[in-house]
Design a protein around this motif. Structure first.
Motif, mmCIF file in Angstrom:
data_model
loop_
_atom_site.group_PDB
_atom_site.id
_atom_site.type_symbol
_atom_site.label_atom_id
_atom_site.label_comp_id
_atom_site.label_asym_id
_atom_site.label_seq_id
_atom_site.Cartn_x
_atom_site.Cartn_y
_atom_site.Cartn_z
ATOM 1 N N THR A 10 -21.305 -7.660 -38.046
ATOM 2 C CA THR A 10 -19.962 -7.137 -38.129
ATOM 3 C C THR A 10 -20.076 -5.698 -37.271
ATOM 4 O OG1 THR A 10 -20.705 -5.784 -40.288
ATOM 5 C CG2 THR A 10 -19.609 -8.190 -40.520
ATOM 6 N N TYR A 66 -19.402 -6.591 -33.789
ATOM 7 C CA TYR A 66 -18.086 -6.875 -33.617
ATOM 8 C C TYR A 66 -17.047 -5.785 -33.619
ATOM 9 C CZ TYR A 66 -13.949 -9.992 -33.776
ATOM 10 O OH TYR A 66 -12.937 -10.663 -33.436
ATOM 11 N N GLY A 67 -17.286 -4.825 -34.200
ATOM 12 C CA GLY A 67 -16.445 -3.875 -34.516
ATOM 13 C C GLY A 67 -16.617 -2.769 -33.435
ATOM 14 N N TYR A 93 -14.852 -3.523 -39.483
ATOM 15 C CA TYR A 93 -15.495 -4.496 -39.680
ATOM 16 C C TYR A 93 -16.889 -4.188 -40.165
ATOM 17 C CZ TYR A 93 -11.941 -7.239 -37.371
ATOM 18 O OH TYR A 93 -10.891 -8.121 -37.024
ATOM 19 N N THR A 107 -19.578 -3.424 -42.203
ATOM 20 C CA THR A 107 -20.290 -3.997 -43.434
ATOM 21 C C THR A 107 -20.958 -3.021 -44.188
ATOM 22 O OG1 THR A 107 -21.351 -5.650 -42.806
ATOM 23 C CG2 THR A 107 -19.118 -6.195 -43.539
ATOM 24 N N PRO A 118 -15.020 -8.432 -44.187
ATOM 25 C CA PRO A 118 -14.302 -7.890 -42.860
ATOM 26 C C PRO A 118 -12.814 -8.502 -43.023
ATOM 27 C CG PRO A 118 -15.962 -9.432 -42.252
ATOM 28 C CD PRO A 118 -16.211 -9.210 -43.307
ATOM 29 N N ILE A 174 -15.533 -12.913 -37.710
ATOM 30 C CA ILE A 174 -15.994 -12.358 -36.272
ATOM 31 C C ILE A 174 -16.597 -13.369 -35.239
ATOM 32 C CG2 ILE A 174 -16.587 -10.288 -37.779
ATOM 33 C CD1 ILE A 174 -19.506 -11.203 -37.464
#
Length: 334
Positions: free
Chosen positions: A247, A250-251, A271, A273, A280, A284
């Motif tokens: 996450t 991805y963010g 996103y 976590t 999220p 993702i």
């Protein structure tokens, strides 16, 4: 009188023999092997009539006697195949009639594009953009425009497309592949949600899709998916943050260059976590069936932590102390 009759009969016999011979020769030309030494692709273009295709095949050196096939339209029109638009593979040794029958069949050349489990929607778009013979209708469209075109206006695209191998023929639009993948994911999500365990800390199929995407990105080991799901379930139940690295990645988006720093773990993205509570806001990645099934049927247990061992699997721990020891063993050593 008798002489004239004999002459007439003789002429009739000669004409019959000649007609039979001509008919036989015509039929042999229809069944004669085509003049190919190796396989070739041939495309029947839109709007092309039978005679035009026959002329083109002769011009390309496939058929040697276009006249024989054109004669079909006058003498035996019922034998004239109705050609279909598309690409076809022609093989050495085929007869002319076999070629034309194939061009009237549904045996068009097909291509395929594979979308692996765990890919993002952007990776899927890139693969479709590079797929040969696919019509790239979505090339200039935004993600929002694509979702609107698929009938899902306002929905985030991530996770909503089933990763699989999709076959198509020349000219099919990439939007059609996306439509198939979207419909497959919707059907699968409905199926697995109907068979979910009773005590899940998630309330909707979409939350299951988000959870499945985390599981998919965390492990590729089939035997671990339900274990990972179990850890996430217990952390959610206890109000613990999920703290899953994918996450964070991805963010970060395009800023991710292969390593996560302490500053990245503390960065407040929607996103991350390590920073946010619960799941999220969207998936993702594109999860496969196994990850979806794990998300709705987590493995029971008491582990709350896991760390990658470097071989594709994870070490699972019940306590933070045990987890920190595992981190020292598997991460800091590397």
């Amino acid at each position: 009188m008798r002489t004239a009759l004999k002459v007439l009969l003789t002429l009739v016999v000669i004409a019959a023999i000649g007609g039979y011979g001509a008919y036989h020769y015509w039929q042999t030309r229809l069944q004669a092997p085509i003049t190919l030494d190796e396989p070739m692709l041939y495309e029947v273009p839109p709007g092309a009539g039978f005679n035009r295709v026959v002329d083109d095949l002769e011009a390309q050196g496939v058929l040697a006697d276009a006249w024989a096939f054109k004669l079909l339209t006058r003498v035996e029109p019922d034998r004239v195949p109705s050609l279909k638009v598309g690409e076809y593979s022609l093989e050495p040794g085929m007869s002319g009639m076999q070629v034309l029958d194939k061009l009237a069949s549904a045996e068009v050349v097909t291509y395929s594009v594979t979308i692996p489990e765990g890919w993002t929607f952007q990776q899927m778009r890139a693969a479709l953009a590079e797929a040969e013979k696919l019509a790239h209708a979505s090339a200039e469209m935004s993600d929002d425009e694509i979702m609107t075109a698929l009938g899902h206006e306002g929905e985030h695209p991530e996770g909503r497309f089933f990763p699989d191998t999709y076959t198509y023929h020349k000219g099919v639009e990439d939007l059609e592949i996306l439509r198939q993948a979207n419909q497959s994911m919707e059907a699968l999500l409905e199926e697995v949600w109907a068979d979910r365990a009773e005590d899940l800390p998630i309330d909707t199929p979409y939350e299951a899709l988000i959870m499945a995407s985390l599981i998919e990105r965390e492990t590729g080991a089939p035997e671990e998916r339900r274990q990972i799901a179990g850890v996430f379930k217990r952390r959610l139940e206890r109000g613990m943050r999920l703290q899953t690295d994918p996450t964070v990645i991805y963010g970060m988006g395009d800023r991710f260059e292969g390593n996560i720093t302490r500053a990245d773990l503390r960065e407040a993205t929607p996103y991350n976590t390590y920073v946010i509570d619960g799941l999220p806001p969207t998936p993702i990645a594109l999860p496969g069936r196994a990850a979806l099934e794990a998300a709705v049927d987590p493995q029971e247990g008491d582990t709350l932590y896991f760390v990658a061992k470097g071989d594709g699997t994870h070490h699972f721990s019940r306590t933070l102390r045990e987890h920190n020891n595992a981190v020292n063993r598997y991460i800091r050593r590397r």
